[in-house]
Design a protein around this motif. Structure first.
Motif, PDB file in Angstrom:
ATOM      1  N   GLN A 316       0.971  -1.053  -0.090  1.00  0.00           N
ATOM      2  CA  GLN A 316       0.132  -0.136  -0.045  1.00  0.00           C
ATOM      3  C   GLN A 316       0.771   1.374   0.015  1.00  0.00           C
ATOM      4  OE1 GLN A 316      -2.416   0.600   3.694  1.00  0.00           O
ATOM      5  NE2 GLN A 316      -3.947   1.366   2.327  1.00  0.00           N
ATOM      6  N   GLN A 317       1.684   1.417   0.854  1.00  0.00           N
ATOM      7  CA  GLN A 317       2.690   2.392   0.729  1.00  0.00           C
ATOM      8  C   GLN A 317       3.446   2.962  -0.425  1.00  0.00           C
ATOM      9  OE1 GLN A 317       2.510  -0.112   3.004  1.00  0.00           O
ATOM     10  NE2 GLN A 317       1.227   1.375   4.425  1.00  0.00           N
ATOM     11  N   ALA A 318       3.722   1.791  -1.287  1.00  0.00           N
ATOM     12  CA  ALA A 318       4.463   1.886  -2.464  1.00  0.00           C
ATOM     13  C   ALA A 318       3.578   2.265  -3.382  1.00  0.00           C
ATOM     14  CB  ALA A 318       5.132   0.725  -3.186  1.00  0.00           C
ATOM     15  N   MET A 319       2.286   2.272  -3.263  1.00  0.00           N
ATOM     16  CA  MET A 319       1.089   2.440  -4.242  1.00  0.00           C
ATOM     17  C   MET A 319       0.767   4.113  -3.888  1.00  0.00           C
ATOM     18  SD  MET A 319      -1.451  -0.647  -4.240  1.00  0.00           S
ATOM     19  CE  MET A 319      -2.521   0.034  -5.388  1.00  0.00           C
ATOM     20  N   ALA A 320       0.754   4.237  -2.830  1.00  0.00           N
ATOM     21  CA  ALA A 320       0.710   5.820  -2.365  1.00  0.00           C
ATOM     22  C   ALA A 320       1.681   6.811  -2.595  1.00  0.00           C
ATOM     23  CB  ALA A 320       0.232   5.706  -0.949  1.00  0.00           C
ATOM     24  N   PHE A 321       3.007   6.215  -2.255  1.00  0.00           N
ATOM     25  CA  PHE A 321       4.059   7.268  -2.366  1.00  0.00           C
ATOM     26  C   PHE A 321       4.280   8.195  -3.755  1.00  0.00           C
ATOM     27  CE2 PHE A 321       8.862   8.157  -2.687  1.00  0.00           C
ATOM     28  CZ  PHE A 321       8.784   9.041  -1.644  1.00  0.00           C
ATOM     29  N   PRO A 322       3.902   7.692  -4.923  1.00  0.00           N
ATOM     30  CA  PRO A 322       3.960   8.393  -6.292  1.00  0.00           C
ATOM     31  C   PRO A 322       3.060   9.550  -6.046  1.00  0.00           C
ATOM     32  CG  PRO A 322       3.932   6.151  -6.794  1.00  0.00           C
ATOM     33  CD  PRO A 322       3.382   6.180  -5.235  1.00  0.00           C
ATOM     34  N   ALA A 323       2.164   9.642  -5.328  1.00  0.00           N
ATOM     35  CA  ALA A 323       1.229  10.941  -5.068  1.00  0.00           C
ATOM     36  C   ALA A 323       2.006  11.756  -4.756  1.00  0.00           C
ATOM     37  CB  ALA A 323       0.126  10.774  -4.123  1.00  0.00           C
ATOM     38  N   LEU A 324       2.849  11.808  -3.618  1.00  0.00           N
ATOM     39  CA  LEU A 324       3.998  12.680  -3.269  1.00  0.00           C
ATOM     40  C   LEU A 324       4.877  13.035  -4.226  1.00  0.00           C
ATOM     41  CD1 LEU A 324       5.109  14.538  -0.901  1.00  0.00           C
ATOM     42  CD2 LEU A 324       6.114  12.609  -0.362  1.00  0.00           C
ATOM     43  N   LEU A 325       5.445  12.292  -5.065  1.00  0.00           N
ATOM     44  CA  LEU A 325       6.242  12.587  -6.118  1.00  0.00           C
ATOM     45  C   LEU A 325       5.735  13.536  -7.274  1.00  0.00           C
ATOM     46  CD1 LEU A 325       8.143   9.189  -6.504  1.00  0.00           C
ATOM     47  CD2 LEU A 325       8.719  11.254  -5.151  1.00  0.00           C
ATOM     48  N   ALA A 326       4.143  13.167  -7.148  1.00  0.00           N
ATOM     49  CA  ALA A 326       3.592  13.980  -8.385  1.00  0.00           C
ATOM     50  C   ALA A 326       3.045  15.396  -7.999  1.00  0.00           C
ATOM     51  CB  ALA A 326       2.370  13.273  -8.536  1.00  0.00           C
ATOM     52  N   ALA A 327       3.637  15.686  -6.590  1.00  0.00           N
ATOM     53  CA  ALA A 327       3.358  17.263  -6.358  1.00  0.00           C
ATOM     54  C   ALA A 327       3.856  18.224  -7.104  1.00  0.00           C
ATOM     55  CB  ALA A 327       3.694  17.308  -4.946  1.00  0.00           C
ATOM     56  N   SER A 328       5.037  17.915  -7.968  1.00  0.00           N
ATOM     57  CA  SER A 328       5.937  18.847  -8.978  1.00  0.00           C
ATOM     58  C   SER A 328       5.199  18.891 -10.072  1.00  0.00           C
ATOM     59  CB  SER A 328       7.234  18.414  -9.011  1.00  0.00           C
ATOM     60  OG  SER A 328       7.196  17.066  -9.647  1.00  0.00           O
TER      61      SER A 328
END
Length: 362
Positions: A316-328
Motif C-alpha cells: 500500500q505504501q508503494a502505491m501511495a508514495f507516487p502521489a507525493l512525487l507527483a506534487a511537482s
C-alpha cells in the motif's frame, strides 16, 4: 530451348491461359485493341489462348527459347504477341483445375501461338478419352522488346471468327500518367489517414464508456479514465473548476492518499508534504525518495488488494508514495486525476470515490 510442358491439356469453352497476376483473365480485356483473336495479351500478366475445341483434351506444348525459333509451315494458324509476366507464370486450364509452371523471368517476351485442326475440333465440339487427337497447339516464348501483335498465318474459319472478334473489342485505357499515379497515392493516403482517425475515435469512445468527456479530461487520459468510470459527473465537475481549486484539491488528494497509507506519521514524508504545500520543491528526487521509502524501518508495510482486484499482495505504501512525487506536476488537475486512483486500503474503491467527493466540496 526448354520444353516446359508437352502432352494433353484440358480445355473448356475453348480457353486456356497463362497467368501470373492476381486477377482472373477477362476475354474482352485480353483481346481489346488487338488484331489477332487467338492469343490475347492486352491484360497485364495474362495470356488468353483460344482453341477450336469447346471441351476436352487438346495436344499442347510450351517452349522457352533464347532467340526467335524458326517458323514451321506445318502449323495452320500462327499469331504473335508481346508479354511480360508479373510474378511466377504458369499455363492454367479453365477454372484453375490444372497448371504447369513455366519458369519465365520477369522480362519482356515475344510469344508465338500456333494451332492446327481448329475447324475440325470445333465441328467435333467435345472429345472423349477414347477418341483420337484432332487439334493441337504450340506456345513459344523468347526474349524480345514489346511490339504490336500480328497475324502470321490464318487458314481456318475459327481463326477468322476470333480475329474479327478481337478487332471489335475496345482498346484498353491508357496507363495512368505519373501525375495521375501521384494523385491516386495522395487520395489513398488521405483515406488511410481518415480511416486511422476514425478507428482511433472509436477506440477512444470505447475507452470513455461510449461518450467523450470534456476536452480538459480528454487531454489527461491515463488514469482519468478510471475516475470517469467511477463517477463521470463528479470528474467533470472537478475538471470544470479553476486552476486554484485544482491546486487545493490536488494537495488534499496527496495528503489523503498518504494518510490512507499511514505515511503522514513518518517524519521525513510529513516534512516533504509540508514543503510542497508551502509551494517549495520536494527535498529529494524520485530515486532517493524510493530508496528511503523501501529502506526506512519506520515506514509501515501493509499488503492490500489493488483496485482492479488483480493482485492481493500490493504494498500500500508503494502505491501511495507516487502521489507525493507527483506534487511537482505543473498541472494540478493531473495530480487529482492521476494519483487519487492509487489510493488503496481496506475499503478498496470506496476510498477513491470518497476522496473525490471530499475534494469536490473543499
Amino acid at each position: 530451348m526448354r520444353t516446359m510442358m508437352s502432352g494433353e491439356a484440358h480445355v473448356h469453352y475453348g480457353q486456356i491461359y497463362v497467368e501470373s497476376a492476381d486477377h482472373a483473365p477477362d476475354l474482352g480485356m485480353c483481346f481489346g485493341g488487338q488484331r489477332n483473336g487467338l492469343c490475347g495479351a492486352a491484360m497485364p500478366g495474362v495470356l488468353f489462348m483460344i482453341t477450336g475445341r469447346h471441351t476436352g483434351t487438346v495436344g499442347f506444348t510450351v517452349e522457352v527459347h533464347e532467340s526467335p525459333p524458326p517458323p514451321d509451315d506445318r502449323w495452320e494458324e500462327v499469331v504473335e504477341v508481346s508479354y511480360r509476366p508479373r510474378g511466377e507464370a504458369a499455363l492454367v486450364t479453365w477454372g484453375g483445375e490444372h497448371g504447369w509452371p513455366l519458369e519465365l523471368a520477369e522480362t519482356d517476351y515475344r510469344v508465338r501461338y500456333c494451332g492446327s485442326g481448329m475447324d475440325a475440333a470445333r465441328a467435333q465440339d467435345s472429345r472423349w478419352d477414347d477418341e483420337p487427337e484432332v487439334d493441337r497447339y504450340l506456345l513459344q516464348f523468347w526474349p524480345a522488346p514489346p511490339e504490336a501483335d500480328r497475324i502470321v498465318k490464318e487458314t481456318s474459319e475459327q481463326a477468322a471468327y476470333w480475329h474479327a472478334f478481337a478487332r471489335e473489342q475496345p482498346p484498353p485505357p491508357p496507363p495512368p500518367t505519373p501525375e495521375e499515379i501521384a494523385e491516386a497515392e495522395r487520395l489513398a493516403a488521405v483515406e488511410r489517414e481518415r480511416e486511422a482517425e476514425e478507428a482511433s475515435r472509436r477506440r477512444e469512445l470505447k475507452d470513455w464508456g461510449g461518450r467523450l468527456p470534456s476536452e480538459r479530461l480528454r487531454q489527461l487520459r491515463g488514469e482519468a479514465l478510471t475516475i470517469v468510470a467511477l463517477d463521470r459527473d463528479l470528474a467533470e465537475a472537478i475538471a470544470a473548476t479553476d486552476p486554484a481549486a485544482h491546486k487545493e484539491i490536488a494537495y488534499w488528494v496527496i495528503r489523503r492518499v498518504l494518510a490512507e497509507a499511514q505515511l503522514t506519521g513518518v517524519g521525513w514524508i510529513a516534512d516533504a508534504l509540508s514543503a510542497v504545500e508551502r509551494g517549495e520543491p520536494l527535498p529529494f528526487g524520485d530515486r532517493e525518495g524510493w530508496d528511503h521509502l523501501l529502506s526506512d524501518p519506520d515506514v509501515p508495510r501493509t499488503l492490500v488488494t489493488t483496485l482492479d482486484r488483480r493482485y492481493d499482495n500490493a504494498l500500500q505504501q508503494a502505491m501511495a508514495f507516487p502521489a507525493l512525487l507527483a506534487a511537482s506536476e505543473e498541472d494540478p488537475l493531473r495530480v487529482v486525476s492521476g494519483r487519487c486512483t492509487r489510493v488503496s486500503s481496506r475499503s478498496g474503491g470506496t476510498v477513491t470515490r470518497f476522496c473525490l467527493g471530499k475534494s469536490a466540496r473543499s
